[in-house]
Design an enzyme around this catalytic site. Structure first.
Site, PDB file in Angstrom:
ATOM      1  CB  THR A   1      -1.118   0.082   1.460  1.00  0.00           C
ATOM      2  OG1 THR A   1      -1.498   1.207   1.094  1.00  0.00           O
ATOM      3  CG2 THR A   1      -0.264   0.307   2.776  1.00  0.00           C
TER       4      THR A   1
ATOM      5  CG  ASN B   1      -3.431   4.955   3.311  1.00  0.00           C
ATOM      6  OD1 ASN B   1      -2.733   5.043   4.733  1.00  0.00           O
ATOM      7  ND2 ASN B   1      -3.919   5.290   3.294  1.00  0.00           N
TER       8      ASN B   1
ATOM      9  CG  ASP C   1     -10.068  -0.813  -3.268  1.00  0.00           C
ATOM     10  OD1 ASP C   1      -8.620   0.094  -3.270  1.00  0.00           O
ATOM     11  OD2 ASP C   1     -11.393  -0.802  -3.620  1.00  0.00           O
ATOM     12  CB  SER C   2     -11.248   1.246   2.154  1.00  0.00           C
ATOM     13  OG  SER C   2      -9.328   1.512   2.391  1.00  0.00           O
TER      14      SER C   2
ATOM     15  NE  ARG D   1      -7.438  -0.873   6.216  1.00  0.00           N
ATOM     16  CZ  ARG D   1      -8.156   1.021   6.164  1.00  0.00           C
ATOM     17  NH1 ARG D   1      -8.712   1.661   7.430  1.00  0.00           N
ATOM     18  NH2 ARG D   1      -8.778   1.017   5.196  1.00  0.00           N
TER      19      ARG D   1
HETATM   20  O1  LIG Z   1     -11.271   8.446   6.991  1.00  0.00           O
HETATM   21  C1  LIG Z   1     -10.632   7.144   5.717  1.00  0.00           C
HETATM   22  N1  LIG Z   1     -10.426   6.514   7.438  1.00  0.00           N
HETATM   23  C2  LIG Z   1     -10.182   4.720   6.701  1.00  0.00           C
HETATM   24  O2  LIG Z   1     -10.566   4.446   7.871  1.00  0.00           O
HETATM   25  C3  LIG Z   1      -9.978   4.720   5.464  1.00  0.00           C
HETATM   26  N2  LIG Z   1      -9.610   3.787   4.963  1.00  0.00           N
HETATM   27  C4  LIG Z   1      -9.870   4.293   3.656  1.00  0.00           C
HETATM   28  N3  LIG Z   1     -10.392   4.857   3.678  1.00  0.00           N
HETATM   29  C5  LIG Z   1      -9.627   6.066   2.710  1.00  0.00           C
HETATM   30  O3  LIG Z   1     -10.378   5.494   1.242  1.00  0.00           O
HETATM   31  C6  LIG Z   1     -10.038   5.828   0.903  1.00  0.00           C
HETATM   32  C7  LIG Z   1      -9.185   4.154   0.070  1.00  0.00           C
HETATM   33  O4  LIG Z   1      -8.364   4.257  -1.377  1.00  0.00           O
HETATM   34  P1  LIG Z   1      -7.963   3.201  -1.235  1.00  0.00           P
HETATM   35  O5  LIG Z   1      -8.298   1.209  -1.101  1.00  0.00           O
HETATM   36  O6  LIG Z   1      -7.349   2.938  -2.937  1.00  0.00           O
HETATM   37  O7  LIG Z   1      -6.514   3.513  -1.037  1.00  0.00           O
HETATM   38  P2  LIG Z   1      -4.827   4.551  -1.063  1.00  0.00           P
HETATM   39  O8  LIG Z   1      -5.339   5.519  -2.719  1.00  0.00           O
HETATM   40  O9  LIG Z   1      -5.347   5.712  -0.234  1.00  0.00           O
HETATM   41  O10 LIG Z   1      -3.604   3.786  -0.796  1.00  0.00           O
HETATM   42  P3  LIG Z   1      -3.447   1.959  -1.252  1.00  0.00           P
HETATM   43  O11 LIG Z   1      -3.504   0.872  -0.436  1.00  0.00           O
HETATM   44  O12 LIG Z   1      -4.300   2.307  -2.391  1.00  0.00           O
HETATM   45  O13 LIG Z   1      -1.798   2.099  -1.678  1.00  0.00           O
HETATM   46  C8  LIG Z   1      -8.443   6.599   0.810  1.00  0.00           C
HETATM   47  O14 LIG Z   1      -9.367   8.163   0.039  1.00  0.00           O
HETATM   48  C9  LIG Z   1      -8.145   6.451   1.985  1.00  0.00           C
HETATM   49  O15 LIG Z   1      -7.879   7.520   2.178  1.00  0.00           O
HETATM   50  C10 LIG Z   1     -10.291   6.177   4.876  1.00  0.00           C
HETATM   51  N4  LIG Z   1     -10.257   7.219   5.335  1.00  0.00           N
END
Ligand SMILES: O=c1[nH]c(=O)c2ncn([C@@H]3O[C@H](COP(=O)(O)OP(=O)(O)OP(=O)(O)O)[C@@H](O)[C@H]3O)c2[nH]1
Length: 215
Positions: free
Chosen positions: A6, A8, A61-62, A199
């Site tokens: 990830t 993130n 993915d969330s 999560r």
């Molecule tokens: O306030 C939040 N609390 C959480 O617990 C949470 N979990 C996910 N998200 C948001 O949802 C999108 C996921 O996108 P996503 O799964 O593509 O991830 P990402 O792009 O951040 O990283 P990657 O893992 O893909 O590299 C992103 O905007 C995250 O900030 C969250 N926001």
């Protein structure tokens, strides 16, 4: 050791807090497939991440789904966070009478091996965005997801709450505008958030399976 692929660090911090096993972040921006459901995006990502790492991986993915906005931003949450920002997502929601929404996470595990197909029970707590791929849950084969040749195991979690004006300094992403039981995610400690979050719930299912499965 678990490789969490990830970009993130917020996701990794939560997994580290949750899992007994050491978690290593592999900061690889795997190509994200555009799809209307998180399960397809996660499964595709796990395959790409496994091919990149050459070792067992998990990806997550969330996304946030807002009921009055027909599940927006859903699988496009990251893009929307980037382009609009959370304040403007709150502004959009504020005009609606219903502020309810949900966070959903799909953790996908891939180690290049096959699994027995034992579908897991699905969260009953969610609404909208509940696609056939999501409902399948559990073990999937390539044919079941997208025909790309590597089996992936999926673990889902959801938490329902309310979209509110931003509050709190913790967490990441949309945390300040998502309220669960009177507190925003950003007002909770990582431990508190993990106990009830989308999560955390997906991680719990993953941990139970990972710790009890011989690989
Ligand atoms: O306030 C939040 N609390 C959480 O617990 C949470 N979990 C996910 N998200 C948001 O949802 C999108 C996921 O996108 P996503 O799964 O593509 O991830 P990402 O792009 O951040 O990283 P990657 O893992 O893909 O590299 C992103 O905007 C995250 O900030 C969250 N926001």
């Amino acid at each position: 050791m678990i490789n969490f692929v990830t970009t993130n660090p917020g996701k990794v911090a939560e997994a580290r807090e949750y899992l007994d096993e050491p978690v290593e972040q592999l900061d690889f921006d795997y190509p994200e497939r555009q799809a209307p459901d998180l399960a397809t995006v996660a499964a595709h990502g796990a395959r790409a991440a496994y091919r990149h790492a050459g070792e067992p991986v998990i990806v997550d993915d969330s996304g946030l789904t807002i009921d009055a906005l027909d599940g927006f931003p859903g699988p496009y949450s990251s893009y929307v966070e980037d382009k609009l920002g959370i304040e403007r997502v709150w502004e959009l929601t504020k005009r609606e009478s219903d502020h309810s929404g949900a966070f959903r996470a799909v953790i996908a595990y891939c180690d290049g091996e096959g699994f027995e197909a034992t579908p897991e029970p699905v969260d009953t707590e969610r609404r909208g965005q509940d696609t056939a791929a999501d409902r399948r849950g559990g073990a999937t084969t390539d044919e079941q997801v997208d025909g790309e040749g590597l089996p992936v195991r999926l673990f889902t979690g959801a938490a329902r709450g309310k979209i509110v004006a931003p509050r709190g300094n913790g967490g990441f992403g949309f945390d300040p505008i998502f309220e669960y039981d009177g507190q925003t995610y950003a007002e909770m400690s990582t431990e508190e958030k993990n106990a009830i979050s989308h999560r955390g719930r997906a991680l719990a299912k993953f941990a139970e399976w990972y710790e009890t499965t011989e690989r």
